[in-house]
Design a protein around this motif. Structure first.
Motif, PDB file in Angstrom:
ATOM      1  N   ALA A 112       0.539  -1.478   0.062  1.00 37.71           N
ATOM      2  CA  ALA A 112       0.136  -0.208   0.123  1.00 37.71           C
ATOM      3  C   ALA A 112       1.019   1.363   0.400  1.00 37.71           C
ATOM      4  CB  ALA A 112      -0.848  -0.119   0.670  1.00 37.71           C
ATOM      5  N   LYS A 113       2.001   1.362   0.137  1.00 39.23           N
ATOM      6  CA  LYS A 113       2.542   2.485   0.728  1.00 39.23           C
ATOM      7  C   LYS A 113       3.618   2.552  -0.306  1.00 39.23           C
ATOM      8  CE  LYS A 113       6.969   0.339   2.994  1.00 39.23           C
ATOM      9  NZ  LYS A 113       7.653   0.511   3.518  1.00 39.23           N
ATOM     10  N   GLU A 114       3.597   1.285  -1.417  1.00 34.76           N
ATOM     11  CA  GLU A 114       4.350   1.951  -2.702  1.00 34.76           C
ATOM     12  C   GLU A 114       3.753   2.716  -3.704  1.00 34.76           C
ATOM     13  OE1 GLU A 114       7.317  -1.647  -1.216  1.00 34.76           O
ATOM     14  OE2 GLU A 114       5.369  -2.070  -3.019  1.00 34.76           O
ATOM     15  N   LYS A 115       4.284   2.619  -5.013  1.00 31.75           N
ATOM     16  CA  LYS A 115       4.220   3.798  -6.150  1.00 31.75           C
ATOM     17  C   LYS A 115       4.208   2.681  -7.508  1.00 31.75           C
ATOM     18  CE  LYS A 115       2.960   7.966  -3.482  1.00 31.75           C
ATOM     19  NZ  LYS A 115       3.766   9.608  -3.539  1.00 31.75           N
ATOM     20  N   VAL A 116       3.229   2.455  -8.409  1.00 38.08           N
ATOM     21  CA  VAL A 116       3.831   1.918 -10.005  1.00 38.08           C
ATOM     22  C   VAL A 116       4.610   3.155 -10.449  1.00 38.08           C
ATOM     23  CG1 VAL A 116       3.275   0.700 -11.727  1.00 38.08           C
ATOM     24  CG2 VAL A 116       2.581  -0.432  -9.161  1.00 38.08           C
ATOM     25  N   VAL A 117       5.637   2.425 -11.239  1.00 32.40           N
ATOM     26  CA  VAL A 117       5.612   4.033 -12.382  1.00 32.40           C
ATOM     27  C   VAL A 117       5.913   3.567 -13.642  1.00 32.40           C
ATOM     28  CG1 VAL A 117       8.120   5.246 -12.797  1.00 32.40           C
ATOM     29  CG2 VAL A 117       7.684   5.172 -10.233  1.00 32.40           C
ATOM     30  N   ASN A 118       5.147   4.538 -13.899  1.00 38.73           N
ATOM     31  CA  ASN A 118       4.727   4.555 -15.222  1.00 38.73           C
ATOM     32  C   ASN A 118       6.197   5.192 -16.688  1.00 38.73           C
ATOM     33  OD1 ASN A 118       1.877   4.595 -14.977  1.00 38.73           O
ATOM     34  ND2 ASN A 118       1.638   6.461 -15.392  1.00 38.73           N
ATOM     35  N   TYR A 119       5.710   3.906 -17.398  1.00 38.49           N
ATOM     36  CA  TYR A 119       6.691   2.915 -18.633  1.00 38.49           C
ATOM     37  C   TYR A 119       6.300   3.205 -19.629  1.00 38.49           C
ATOM     38  CZ  TYR A 119       6.356  -1.188 -17.296  1.00 38.49           C
ATOM     39  OH  TYR A 119       6.268  -3.142 -17.796  1.00 38.49           O
ATOM     40  N   THR A 120       7.189   3.859 -20.332  1.00 42.12           N
ATOM     41  CA  THR A 120       7.333   2.846 -22.136  1.00 42.12           C
ATOM     42  C   THR A 120       8.146   1.546 -22.609  1.00 42.12           C
ATOM     43  OG1 THR A 120       6.262   4.873 -22.369  1.00 42.12           O
ATOM     44  CG2 THR A 120       6.989   4.050 -24.514  1.00 42.12           C
ATOM     45  N   GLU A 121       8.145   0.805 -23.072  1.00 33.68           N
ATOM     46  CA  GLU A 121       8.940   0.177 -23.866  1.00 33.68           C
ATOM     47  C   GLU A 121       9.914   0.929 -25.072  1.00 33.68           C
ATOM     48  OE1 GLU A 121       9.666  -4.524 -25.729  1.00 33.68           O
ATOM     49  OE2 GLU A 121       8.009  -3.464 -25.283  1.00 33.68           O
TER      50      GLU A 121
END
Length: 390
Positions: free
Chosen positions: A23-32
């Motif tokens: 819950a305390k972590e954030k997923v980072v958006n990425y592009t291949e």
């Protein structure tokens, strides 16, 4: 089971699942990033972040392909930076999948924020050529000063050597663990005896990452003969022990590691020989090598007792030791038998002493071998059957 125990158990599971995010972590958006290849003989930086065009060009070259979308992905390093995953060369079909780049906030070891890479690697069949599996993505440039930790996992990349044997392979980058184990698949005494032996070796490998000899890893107590559960149990124990030692060391750039292979090296219809070789590192000046071997009697499903442990045999072994050990061991003061099991391989009976056992660490492991005919009087009846001396 108490509420606290349940919470602790769930937390432990989260550390072993590469796709899970707390819950305390954030997923980072990425592009291949597509259509580049890794330049041979260049080693990617430990931190896996590439923050400038100049640095990117040191490691990667464009590789355009024909057709739509065949051009290399353009990267604007004013706005983006690159996260690079590159695995060792392999001749197996390989897929890096389910990548999550996770912002975990400030790390345990430093004042810097951290990104954790969580993904799985699937290995397929062997091919006639070698590749270097690679996955490049861009993320927002605001992460350029983060530390990056690789938590990729290869779970049980199976490769059967025959219909009767299986190889279980695991690579855990979060704990720098590389394990590979052969075992028989057919149920019965041999299957259970081999798994019991390998359980002991994996327990020892887990104990390697405890602080005191008196503190040991609980042995696997699950269903007898269940290789998957036994294997995964020790992966969890080893990972937990490593994390505790890494935290105590306070050295994020010198993490604990374990490379260990327990492989079938000799086999006939009479016997099976396994050899275990590994190297463990706990963050100090140097690591520790580990070498063992064992021969199983297929008729009994038990470890084979190949020789009679007599003083005469000790004297014979002493006569074969390297010359620089002559001062320590003589015919009047013969070398003791190795702590390791005595095993049969390539037509010879092997006496294997691990590093530090009878000589200094610098001498490494010491191996003495005999053809069965040379020590026929010292063979047991079982040893004569296994080696076909009679």
């Amino acid at each position: 089971m108490t509420k606290q125990t349940i919470i602790a158990l769930l937390a432990a599971i989260l550390t072993l699942m590469p796709g899970m995010v707390s819950a305390k972590e954030k997923v980072v958006n990425y592009t291949e990033v597509k259509h580049y290849f890794h330049i041979k003989d260049t080693t990617l930086p430990y931190n896996k972040l590439i923050t400038s065009q100049a640095d990117f060009d040191k490691y990667f070259s464009p590789a355009a392909v024909m057709g739509k979308d065949g051009e290399p992905t353009k990267i604007d390093f004013r706005k983006k930076i690159v996260v690079a995953i590159a695995l060792s060369e392999t001749d197996r079909a390989t897929e890096i999948k389910d990548l999550k780049v996770v912002d975990t906030g400030k790390g345990e070891y430093s004042e810097k924020n951290e990104l954790h890479l969580r993904y799985t690697v699937n290995y397929g069949p062997r091919r006639s050529y070698v590749i270097e599996p690679m996955y490049l993505v861009t993320i927002d440039a605001k992460y350029r000063d983060y530390l990056v930790y690789d938590e990729g996992v290869v779970m049980q990349a199976d490769e059967s050597y025959s219909t009767d044997f299986r190889n279980m392979h695991y690579i855990g980058y979060n704990g720098h663990i590389d394990l590979s184990i052969d075992y028989p698949t057919a149920p019965g005494r041999l299957h259970n005896a081999v798994l019991d032996y390998e359980s002991g070796l994996l327990k020892g490998a887990s104990d390697f990452f405890t602080f005191e000899d008196s503190i040991t890893t609980p042995g696997y107590a699950g269903a007898e003969g269940d290789a998957d559960k036994m294997f995964n149990y020790y992966i969890g124990q080893m990972t937990t022990n490593m994390k505790g030692m890494d935290k105590a060391n306070g050295m994020p750039y010198r993490p604990c590691s374990m490379q260990y292979k327990i492989l079938r090296t000799d086999e006939t219809d009479r016997y099976l020989t396994l050899e275990a070789n590994g190297y463990g590192y706990t963050g100090g000046a140097h690591g520790q090598s580990m070498s063992k071997g064992v021969t199983f009697n297929k008729a009994t499903g038990k470890k084979a007792e190949l020789v009679k442990k007599t003083v005469e045999l000790q004297k014979l072994i002493t006569s074969r030791l390297p010359k620089d050990l002559g001062e320590n061991y003589t015919q009047d003061n013969p070398v003791p038998f190795p702590v390791n099991d005595i095993f049969f391989k390539d037509g010879t009976i092997v006496f294997l002493y691990e590093s530090d056992e009878i000589a200094s660490h610098a001498a490494g492991k010491i191996m003495v071998t005999f053809y069965p005919a040379e020590i026929q009087k010292e063979l047991t009846e079982e040893g004569k059957i296994i080696t076909e001396i009679n």
